[in-house]
Design a protein around this motif. Structure first.
Motif, PDB file in Angstrom:
ATOM      1  N   LYS A 130      58.651  83.992 -40.051  1.00 61.10           N
ATOM      2  CA  LYS A 130      58.785  82.662 -39.482  1.00 61.10           C
ATOM      3  C   LYS A 130      57.420  81.999 -39.349  1.00 61.10           C
ATOM      4  CE  LYS A 130      63.067  83.513 -36.932  1.00 61.10           C
ATOM      5  NZ  LYS A 130      63.744  83.517 -35.612  1.00 61.10           N
ATOM      6  N   VAL A 131      57.384  80.711 -39.710  1.00 60.12           N
ATOM      7  CA  VAL A 131      56.157  79.920 -39.650  1.00 60.12           C
ATOM      8  C   VAL A 131      56.523  78.529 -39.146  1.00 60.12           C
ATOM      9  CG1 VAL A 131      54.237  78.924 -40.951  1.00 60.12           C
ATOM     10  CG2 VAL A 131      55.120  81.172 -41.594  1.00 60.12           C
ATOM     11  N   ARG A 132      55.671  78.003 -38.274  1.00 58.74           N
ATOM     12  CA  ARG A 132      55.866  76.622 -37.819  1.00 58.74           C
ATOM     13  C   ARG A 132      54.551  75.861 -37.980  1.00 58.74           C
ATOM     14  NH1 ARG A 132      58.178  74.511 -31.927  1.00 58.74           N
ATOM     15  NH2 ARG A 132      58.400  72.318 -32.520  1.00 58.74           N
ATOM     16  N   PRO A 133      54.418  75.056 -39.037  1.00 56.49           N
ATOM     17  CA  PRO A 133      53.197  74.272 -39.218  1.00 56.49           C
ATOM     18  C   PRO A 133      53.022  73.252 -38.099  1.00 56.49           C
ATOM     19  CG  PRO A 133      54.513  74.347 -41.235  1.00 56.49           C
ATOM     20  CD  PRO A 133      55.373  74.866 -40.124  1.00 56.49           C
ATOM     21  N   PRO A 134      51.805  72.798 -37.852  1.00 57.68           N
ATOM     22  CA  PRO A 134      51.581  71.806 -36.797  1.00 57.68           C
ATOM     23  C   PRO A 134      52.435  70.552 -37.015  1.00 57.68           C
ATOM     24  CG  PRO A 134      49.497  72.665 -37.613  1.00 57.68           C
ATOM     25  CD  PRO A 134      50.554  73.195 -38.516  1.00 57.68           C
ATOM     26  N   GLY A 135      53.176  70.172 -35.964  1.00 55.65           N
ATOM     27  CA  GLY A 135      54.011  68.987 -36.034  1.00 55.65           C
ATOM     28  C   GLY A 135      55.275  69.147 -36.844  1.00 55.65           C
ATOM     29  N   GLY A 136      55.517  70.374 -37.370  1.00 52.23           N
ATOM     30  CA  GLY A 136      56.689  70.593 -38.204  1.00 52.23           C
ATOM     31  C   GLY A 136      57.734  71.442 -37.508  1.00 52.23           C
ATOM     32  N   LYS A 137      58.765  71.776 -38.253  1.00 49.81           N
ATOM     33  CA  LYS A 137      59.842  72.596 -37.740  1.00 49.81           C
ATOM     34  C   LYS A 137      59.653  74.044 -38.176  1.00 49.81           C
ATOM     35  CE  LYS A 137      63.188  68.781 -37.926  1.00 49.81           C
ATOM     36  NZ  LYS A 137      64.495  68.319 -38.479  1.00 49.81           N
ATOM     37  N   TRP A 138      60.333  74.937 -37.495  1.00 51.42           N
ATOM     38  CA  TRP A 138      60.299  76.339 -37.887  1.00 51.42           C
ATOM     39  C   TRP A 138      60.892  76.485 -39.288  1.00 51.42           C
ATOM     40  CZ3 TRP A 138      57.573  80.024 -35.759  1.00 51.42           C
ATOM     41  CH2 TRP A 138      57.212  79.917 -34.405  1.00 51.42           C
ATOM     42  N   ASP A 139      60.222  77.312 -40.085  1.00 53.21           N
ATOM     43  CA  ASP A 139      60.682  77.610 -41.436  1.00 53.21           C
ATOM     44  C   ASP A 139      60.340  79.071 -41.715  1.00 53.21           C
ATOM     45  OD1 ASP A 139      61.551  77.433 -44.098  1.00 53.21           O
ATOM     46  OD2 ASP A 139      60.627  75.464 -44.388  1.00 53.21           O
ATOM     47  N   GLU A 173      45.857  70.575 -41.398  1.00 56.33           N
ATOM     48  CA  GLU A 173      45.300  70.762 -40.050  1.00 56.33           C
ATOM     49  C   GLU A 173      44.713  72.163 -39.871  1.00 56.33           C
ATOM     50  OE1 GLU A 173      48.751  67.826 -39.449  1.00 56.33           O
ATOM     51  OE2 GLU A 173      48.178  69.440 -40.824  1.00 56.33           O
ATOM     52  N   TRP A 174      45.283  73.143 -40.530  1.00 55.61           N
ATOM     53  CA  TRP A 174      44.783  74.510 -40.414  1.00 55.61           C
ATOM     54  C   TRP A 174      43.547  74.741 -41.277  1.00 55.61           C
ATOM     55  CZ3 TRP A 174      50.161  77.329 -40.902  1.00 55.61           C
ATOM     56  CH2 TRP A 174      50.806  77.295 -39.648  1.00 55.61           C
ATOM     57  N   MET A 175      43.319  73.868 -42.253  1.00 54.65           N
ATOM     58  CA  MET A 175      42.234  74.081 -43.214  1.00 54.65           C
ATOM     59  C   MET A 175      40.955  73.349 -42.833  1.00 54.65           C
ATOM     60  SD  MET A 175      44.733  73.786 -46.527  1.00 54.65           S
ATOM     61  CE  MET A 175      43.439  73.649 -47.732  1.00 54.65           C
ATOM     62  N   GLN A 176      40.949  72.681 -41.682  1.00 53.87           N
ATOM     63  CA  GLN A 176      39.754  72.000 -41.197  1.00 53.87           C
ATOM     64  C   GLN A 176      39.015  72.926 -40.227  1.00 53.87           C
ATOM     65  OE1 GLN A 176      38.925  68.992 -42.525  1.00 53.87           O
ATOM     66  NE2 GLN A 176      40.770  69.326 -43.771  1.00 53.87           N
ATOM     67  N   HIS A 177      37.782  73.275 -40.554  1.00 56.50           N
ATOM     68  CA  HIS A 177      37.024  74.227 -39.750  1.00 56.50           C
ATOM     69  C   HIS A 177      35.704  73.599 -39.307  1.00 56.50           C
ATOM     70  CE1 HIS A 177      39.845  77.381 -40.920  1.00 56.50           C
ATOM     71  NE2 HIS A 177      39.789  76.867 -42.139  1.00 56.50           N
ATOM     72  N   ALA A 178      35.409  73.734 -38.035  1.00 56.90           N
ATOM     73  CA  ALA A 178      34.184  73.141 -37.488  1.00 56.90           C
ATOM     74  C   ALA A 178      32.933  73.695 -38.144  1.00 56.90           C
ATOM     75  CB  ALA A 178      34.138  73.371 -35.972  1.00 56.90           C
TER      76      ALA A 178
END
Length: 304
Positions: A130-139, A173-178
């Motif tokens: 199970k994965v839930r991307p930011p702002g998305g639904k569970w998939d 959103e997950w691929m942006q790193h400070a």
């Protein structure tokens, strides 16, 4: 995430997708990697009892992994290989890199090509999680693995990983790193007897991909480089700083090079976070090897 080259050359040569860094406390490790400037995904679960959190980069990733349920470790077999048990047993010995996943768009096809070079595979594993991307639904992420684990080199072993729903992981959103991290540039193995390691990598990528380098050898893959360091020559390759704890005669991965877009900016971020790093041959090596998961993590400039 930028997909690897789909031409014949790229298709026939998988590369470094993600090293698996085993840790006993995944929440503590996630916190430290966040201080290093990585965006880390929420903790997910594999059906064989391992927990996972990723720093998803543009061409690869880092995976932090621990155990959440030992009752599940013998599920999802590939021949005599049990993914969860392999992880559990390796973590019982020590933290650190256990396996390295190789990126594939056709795991079964790439396995056949590698077997023709002499590589040995235990078998395949198909799974969902199970994965839930930011702002998305569970998939559900759908993944095909082909496992090539050498019992004589358990920490110099690999598996092909094919993501059938890559959009669930390669999320902007997950691929942006400070810290400006872009991709895994290299994974370095250390071995007192390098030839078995080189033979194994040749069976995966081809003997023609191996070149000599200071302190050892480099193996070019479809994305990123595997380094092989002869024990005692570490200073020539990764500097004289702290090294991971490992067995004296053990062949294992000890270092990961992560390319960053602006190395001085990454250094300033570390300083602001109060994290000590040493300059080593144009790279920044994190001094706190233990908090990195018993791995030497280095930031290196640009594409490598």
């Amino acid at each position: 995430m930028t997909a690897p080259d789909s031409s014949a050359a790229g298709r026939h040569l998988p590369g470094i997708d993600h090293p698996l860094i085993l840790v006993r406390d995944i929440d503590a490790a996630r916190g430290f990697y966040a201080r290093l400037g990585f965006t880390v995904t929420p903790v997910g679960r594999h059906p064989w009892g391992t927990s996972t959190s990723l720093a998803v980069l543009s061409r690869s990733a880092l995976e932090l992994m621990s155990i959440y349920d030992e009752h599940l470790i013998d599920g999802y077999a590939a021949g005599d290989f049990r993914f969860g048990r392999h992880m559990r047993d390796a973590l019982a010995e020590r933290e650190g890199i256990s396996l390295v996943a190789l990126h594939s768009q056709d795991a079964a096809g790439d396995r056949a090509i590698m077997e023709a070079r002499g590589a040995v595979f235990q078998g395949g594993i198909e799974f969902r999680r199970k994965v839930r991307p930011p702002g998305g639904k569970w998939d559900e992420a759908v993944v095909s693995l082909q496992v090539s684990c050498d019992p004589a080199l358990p920490r110099v072993s690999h598996f092909l990983a094919q993501q059938h729903k890559p959009q669930l992981l390669w999320v902007p959103e997950w691929m942006q790193h400070a810290n400006g991290a872009t991709h895994v540039a290299a994974v370095h193995y250390r071995a007192r007897e390098p030839e078995p390691v080189l033979h194994r990598l040749a069976s995966l990528f081809g003997r023609d991909r191996i070149t000599t380098a200071p302190g050892g050898w480099q193996v070019a893959t479809g994305q990123g480089v595997f380094g092989v360091i002869r024990a005692g020559e570490e200073d020539a390759v990764i500097g004289a700083g702290p090294l991971p704890r490992m067995g004296r005669d053990e062949a294992a991965a000890i270092a990961i090079d992560v390319a960053v877009s602006d190395l001085p900016a990454a250094g300033r971020l570390l300083a602001t976070a109060g994290i000590a790093a040493s300059e080593m041959g144009g790279s920044l090596a994190i001094d706190d090897v233990a908090s990195c998961g018993n791995v030497l993590l280095r930031f290196v400039p640009g594409a490598r």
